[in-house]
Scaffold this active site. Structure first.
Site, PDB file in Angstrom:
ATOM      1  N   LYS A 294      -0.106   5.217  -5.888  1.00  0.00           N
ATOM      2  CA  LYS A 294      -1.044   5.290  -7.260  1.00  0.00           C
ATOM      3  C   LYS A 294      -1.835   6.274  -6.929  1.00  0.00           C
ATOM      4  O   LYS A 294      -1.919   7.322  -7.960  1.00  0.00           O
ATOM      5  CB  LYS A 294      -1.556   4.188  -6.668  1.00  0.00           C
TER       6      LYS A 294
ATOM      7  N   CYS B 159      -1.744   1.662  -2.770  1.00  0.00           N
ATOM      8  CA  CYS B 159      -2.877   3.301  -2.478  1.00  0.00           C
ATOM      9  C   CYS B 159      -1.992   4.066  -2.569  1.00  0.00           C
ATOM     10  O   CYS B 159      -2.802   5.045  -2.962  1.00  0.00           O
ATOM     11  CB  CYS B 159      -3.369   3.082  -1.238  1.00  0.00           C
TER      12      CYS B 159
ATOM     13  N   HIS C 106     -26.388  21.378   0.055  1.00  0.00           N
ATOM     14  CA  HIS C 106     -26.876  22.027  -1.821  1.00  0.00           C
ATOM     15  C   HIS C 106     -25.657  23.204  -1.872  1.00  0.00           C
ATOM     16  O   HIS C 106     -26.363  23.954  -0.616  1.00  0.00           O
ATOM     17  CB  HIS C 106     -28.580  22.426  -1.718  1.00  0.00           C
TER      18      HIS C 106
ATOM     19  N   GLU D 193     -25.781  15.277  -2.629  1.00  0.00           N
ATOM     20  CA  GLU D 193     -27.470  15.302  -3.047  1.00  0.00           C
ATOM     21  C   GLU D 193     -28.157  14.457  -2.624  1.00  0.00           C
ATOM     22  O   GLU D 193     -29.855  14.437  -2.672  1.00  0.00           O
ATOM     23  CB  GLU D 193     -27.777  16.628  -2.267  1.00  0.00           C
TER      24      GLU D 193
ATOM     25  N   GLU E 192      -7.045   2.272 -13.500  1.00  0.00           N
ATOM     26  CA  GLU E 192      -6.536   3.703 -13.020  1.00  0.00           C
ATOM     27  C   GLU E 192      -5.228   3.791 -14.084  1.00  0.00           C
ATOM     28  O   GLU E 192      -5.545   4.907 -13.586  1.00  0.00           O
ATOM     29  CB  GLU E 192      -6.740   2.907 -11.293  1.00  0.00           C
TER      30      GLU E 192
ATOM     31  N   CYS F 194       1.094  -1.005  -0.097  1.00  0.00           N
ATOM     32  CA  CYS F 194      -0.005   0.309   0.034  1.00  0.00           C
ATOM     33  C   CYS F 194       0.645   0.746   0.295  1.00  0.00           C
ATOM     34  O   CYS F 194       0.587   2.384  -0.871  1.00  0.00           O
ATOM     35  CB  CYS F 194      -0.848   0.136   1.180  1.00  0.00           C
TER      36      CYS F 194
ATOM     37  N   TYR G 165      -9.111  -2.963 -11.017  1.00  0.00           N
ATOM     38  CA  TYR G 165      -9.506  -1.923 -11.021  1.00  0.00           C
ATOM     39  C   TYR G 165      -7.999  -1.084 -10.883  1.00  0.00           C
ATOM     40  O   TYR G 165      -7.972   0.141 -11.140  1.00  0.00           O
ATOM     41  CB  TYR G 165      -9.785  -2.045  -8.957  1.00  0.00           C
TER      42      TYR G 165
HETATM   43  C1  LIG Z   1      -1.660  -0.612  -7.840  1.00  0.00           C
HETATM   44  C2  LIG Z   1      -2.423  -1.109  -6.075  1.00  0.00           C
HETATM   45  C3  LIG Z   1      -3.199  -0.254  -5.690  1.00  0.00           C
HETATM   46  C4  LIG Z   1      -3.762  -0.323  -4.637  1.00  0.00           C
HETATM   47  N1  LIG Z   1      -4.757   0.140  -4.217  1.00  0.00           N
HETATM   48  C5  LIG Z   1      -5.501  -0.024  -3.414  1.00  0.00           C
HETATM   49  C6  LIG Z   1      -6.437   0.964  -2.914  1.00  0.00           C
HETATM   50  O1  LIG Z   1      -6.979   1.973  -3.553  1.00  0.00           O
HETATM   51  N2  LIG Z   1      -6.835   0.882  -2.089  1.00  0.00           N
HETATM   52  C7  LIG Z   1      -6.959  -0.170  -0.881  1.00  0.00           C
HETATM   53  O2  LIG Z   1      -7.507  -0.399   0.102  1.00  0.00           O
HETATM   54  N3  LIG Z   1      -5.974  -1.578  -1.510  1.00  0.00           N
HETATM   55  C8  LIG Z   1      -5.198  -1.338  -2.473  1.00  0.00           C
HETATM   56  N4  LIG Z   1      -4.011  -1.940  -2.849  1.00  0.00           N
HETATM   57  C9  LIG Z   1      -4.406  -3.586  -2.188  1.00  0.00           C
HETATM   58  C10 LIG Z   1      -3.341  -2.736  -0.813  1.00  0.00           C
HETATM   59  O3  LIG Z   1      -1.678  -2.035  -1.700  1.00  0.00           O
HETATM   60  C11 LIG Z   1      -3.156  -4.534   0.016  1.00  0.00           C
HETATM   61  O4  LIG Z   1      -4.713  -4.962   0.011  1.00  0.00           O
HETATM   62  C12 LIG Z   1      -3.011  -4.253   1.273  1.00  0.00           C
HETATM   63  O5  LIG Z   1      -1.103  -3.725   1.179  1.00  0.00           O
HETATM   64  C13 LIG Z   1      -2.771  -5.538   1.888  1.00  0.00           C
HETATM   65  O6  LIG Z   1      -1.489  -6.039   2.726  1.00  0.00           O
HETATM   66  P1  LIG Z   1      -0.871  -6.633   3.378  1.00  0.00           P
HETATM   67  O7  LIG Z   1      -0.163  -6.466   4.419  1.00  0.00           O
HETATM   68  O8  LIG Z   1      -1.393  -7.479   3.551  1.00  0.00           O
HETATM   69  O9  LIG Z   1       0.014  -7.071   2.207  1.00  0.00           O
HETATM   70  P2  LIG Z   1       1.583  -6.543   1.828  1.00  0.00           P
HETATM   71  O10 LIG Z   1       1.438  -4.837   1.759  1.00  0.00           O
HETATM   72  O11 LIG Z   1       2.083  -6.142   0.728  1.00  0.00           O
HETATM   73  O12 LIG Z   1       2.217  -6.694   2.417  1.00  0.00           O
HETATM   74  C14 LIG Z   1       3.302  -7.623   2.720  1.00  0.00           C
HETATM   75  C15 LIG Z   1       4.586  -7.802   3.106  1.00  0.00           C
HETATM   76  O13 LIG Z   1       4.894  -8.808   3.246  1.00  0.00           O
HETATM   77  C16 LIG Z   1       7.032  -8.518   2.839  1.00  0.00           C
HETATM   78  N5  LIG Z   1       6.910 -10.250   3.087  1.00  0.00           N
HETATM   79  C17 LIG Z   1       6.451 -10.856   1.764  1.00  0.00           C
HETATM   80  N6  LIG Z   1       7.397 -12.229   2.232  1.00  0.00           N
HETATM   81  C18 LIG Z   1       7.753 -12.432   3.371  1.00  0.00           C
HETATM   82  C19 LIG Z   1       8.733 -12.571   3.855  1.00  0.00           C
HETATM   83  N7  LIG Z   1       8.901 -14.197   3.846  1.00  0.00           N
HETATM   84  N8  LIG Z   1       9.006 -12.471   4.971  1.00  0.00           N
HETATM   85  C20 LIG Z   1       9.199 -11.207   4.982  1.00  0.00           C
HETATM   86  N9  LIG Z   1       9.002 -10.180   4.819  1.00  0.00           N
HETATM   87  C21 LIG Z   1       7.631 -10.920   3.449  1.00  0.00           C
HETATM   88  C22 LIG Z   1       6.553  -7.868   1.786  1.00  0.00           C
HETATM   89  O14 LIG Z   1       7.638  -8.262   0.664  1.00  0.00           O
HETATM   90  C23 LIG Z   1       5.096  -7.070   1.926  1.00  0.00           C
HETATM   91  O15 LIG Z   1       6.372  -5.998   2.027  1.00  0.00           O
HETATM   92  C24 LIG Z   1      -3.283  -1.774  -4.132  1.00  0.00           C
HETATM   93  C25 LIG Z   1      -2.719  -2.862  -4.288  1.00  0.00           C
HETATM   94  C26 LIG Z   1      -2.178  -2.277  -5.350  1.00  0.00           C
HETATM   95  C27 LIG Z   1      -0.781  -3.122  -5.769  1.00  0.00           C
END
Ligand SMILES: Cc1cc2nc3c(=O)[nH]c(=O)nc-3n(C[C@H](O)[C@H](O)[C@H](O)COP(=O)(O)OP(=O)(O)OC[C@H]3O[C@@H](n4cnc5c(N)ncnc54)[C@H](O)[C@@H]3O)c2cc1C
Length: 455
Positions: A48, A45, A431, A436, A178, A40, A174
């Site tokens: 973006k 997010c 308004h 609205e 976007e 994110c 999406y």
């Molecule tokens: C282009 C794009 C736009 C988006 N826009 C939106 C939006 O506008 N609004 C919204 O709500 N959501 C949006 N999302 C979705 C949102 O980013 C995800 O839902 C959110 O980041 C999920 O969080 P998470 O913690 O599950 O995973 P992530 O944020 O992906 O975090 C997982 C982390 O784990 C780390 N990792 C993985 N494996 C290991 C390991 N073995 N050891 C240590 N670290 C590890 C990774 O490096 C990563 O940093 C978007 C996604 C993308 C790709």
């Protein structure tokens, strides 16, 4: 055991869970292999939306003429934008790390993998934990076609060295729509190539049709019903072939063709954690995996892949395990937005989903927003309510138009509370606004769905 809780992954879900658990007094370790804040903050997010906002200034400069301004629009400097974006992301990443340190969590800048159900290898060091959270998120996938490696994925789009003049975006989820809006607004000619008849599969049909129209008005060339077949390099150009031998020659091919849970090589088998056929970790309603002391949350479970869901899950689990406040979160009525140009936002059921459950009253209005009566820009706003006929509850609220995400966030509270159409009707409007219209929809547009036969 070294820790009460060890979190794998420092994204939205993992950071929140670790921080809150540590705040409750638990001994917490957390490992992140790439960037704090995860997708994110770094490649999702946040950057973006900054790019979407960059594009809006160009349109506003054009629109201002209708209001008497003579604004001469200069060229856009992509590198300046990316440098400014990078500074902000670096700042945010620092905040995430600081929050964890401040809460007393032990932070590892390393990859963590399971050795057994209570032991992890964290950057070559063995650590043990009573409970473990898998919050490793997801990653974009390219389609399985020849030359796919010649195209970029969303991770790369935030670090392009230059703005392409022509782009073919493959996909219509999406992220695809976007980025179509972003590149077109910043001056590129964009082609959107997708298999479905309309973009945004799964969204309400009226929104999908409205978005296709809006993309067309923005100048994006739409190629529905097209299956990408191959990509070839021609000097610095890329040739994308799709459909029945049709092809496009562009500077950049961008695959926005879906995401997968990041579970490969995590040692899940050694820990007894099971995944589904796409590799997402299987959890129950308490976020427990097949091993009751190992939990998974966020995108790695591939249910509702949104940041606020990931953070809410992380917070709820930390409160449950260490805060003497057992609780879960509901995945019903999760509002969401698509930051297309203009944006879409939605909460609850689409008309088709609601109609499956029984008869619904549908209210739809389409209008030119006030700003564009003077700007002359061809842009229409769409507002829609789906109301369950039996209970008169508003079960879906949808909007395509400027500020839609800001507006639907408020409407979502009413929908989550179970507001009826009459509750909307007795609310006085503000308004003059577009919002609205949500409280002045008096004439039913149609009825959808059929009464279920009495069982
Ligand atoms: C282009 C794009 C736009 C988006 N826009 C939106 C939006 O506008 N609004 C919204 O709500 N959501 C949006 N999302 C979705 C949102 O980013 C995800 O839902 C959110 O980041 C999920 O969080 P998470 O913690 O599950 O995973 P992530 O944020 O992906 O975090 C997982 C982390 O784990 C780390 N990792 C993985 N494996 C290991 C390991 N073995 N050891 C240590 N670290 C590890 C990774 O490096 C990563 O940093 C978007 C996604 C993308 C790709």
């Amino acid at each position: 055991m070294d820790f009460d809780l060890f979190v794998i992954g420092g994204g939205s879900a993992g950071v929140r869970c670790a921080r809150i658990a540590a705040g409750h007094g638990a001994r917490v370790g957390i490992a992140e292999e790439r960037f704090w804040g995860g997708t994110c903050v770094n490649i999702g997010c946040v950057p973006k939306k900054l790019l979407v906002q960059a594009g809006e200034y160009g349109a506003w400069a054009d629109d201002a003429a209708g209001f008497g301004w003579s604004i001469r629009k200069g060229p856009h400097d992509w590198n300046k934008l990316i440098a400014a974006k990078d500074r902000e992301i670096t700042r945010l990443e620092g905040i995430y790390r600081k929050l964890l340190n401040g809460a007393g969590a032990t932070v590892f800048d390393a990859r963590a993998v399971f050795v057994d159900a209570h032991t992890l290898d964290v950057g070559g060091k063995r650590v043990t934990a009573e409970r473990i959270v898998i919050a490793t998120g997801g990653h974009p996938v390219r389609p399985n076609i020849p030359g796919a490696e010649l195209g970029i994925i969303s991770d790369d789009a935030f670090y392009l060295k230059a703005m392409p003049k022509t782009v073919a975006i493959v996909g219509s989820g999406y992220i695809a729509v976007e980025f179509a809006g972003i590149f077109q607004a910043l001056g590129a000619q964009v082609h959107l190539v997708y298999r479905q008849p309309l973009p945004l599969r799964g969204f309400d049909q009226d929104l999908r049709e409205g978005l296709a129209e809006a993309l067309g008005h923005q100048g994006v060339s739409l190629h529905p019903g097209c299956h990408p077949a191959k990509v070839e390099a021609h000097d610095k150009k890329r040739i994308l072939t799709f459909g029945e031998g049709q092809s496009l020659q562009v500077d950049l091919v961008f695959f926005a063709t879906g995401r997968r849970a990041s579970t490969a090589n995590l040692g899940l088998e050694s820990a007894g954690v099971t995944v589904n056929r796409t590799g997402a970790v299987i959890v129950d309603s308490h976020l427990r995996t097949a091993q009751p002391h190992i939990y998974a949350m966020g995108d790695v479970t591939d249910r509702v892949n949104l940041t606020p869901v990931a953070t809410a899950e992380g917070h709820a689990l930390a409160d449950t395990l260490f805060g003497k406040n057992p609780r879960g979160i509901s995945l019903a009525n999760v509002p969401s937005a698509v930051f297309s140009t203009p944006p879409i936002s939605t909460v609850g059921l689409s008309e088709d989903q609601a109609a499956e459950l029984g008869p619904v009253d549908v209210y739809v209005t389409r209008f030119t927003p006030m700003r564009h009566t003077l700007s002359g820009r061809q842009r229409r706003t769409l507002i829609k309510l789906v109301v369950d006929q039996a209970t008169q509850k508003v079960v879906g609220a949808h909007m395509l138009g400027e500020d839609a995400p800001e507006i639907i966030q408020g409407v979502a509270i009413a929908v989550v509370m179970g507001a009826t159409k009459a509750d909307f009707d007795r609310t006085i409007g503000i308004h003059p606004t577009a919002a609205e219209e949500f409280v002045t929809l008096r004439t039913r547009t149609r009825v959808a769905g059929v009464a279920k036969a009495a069982e």
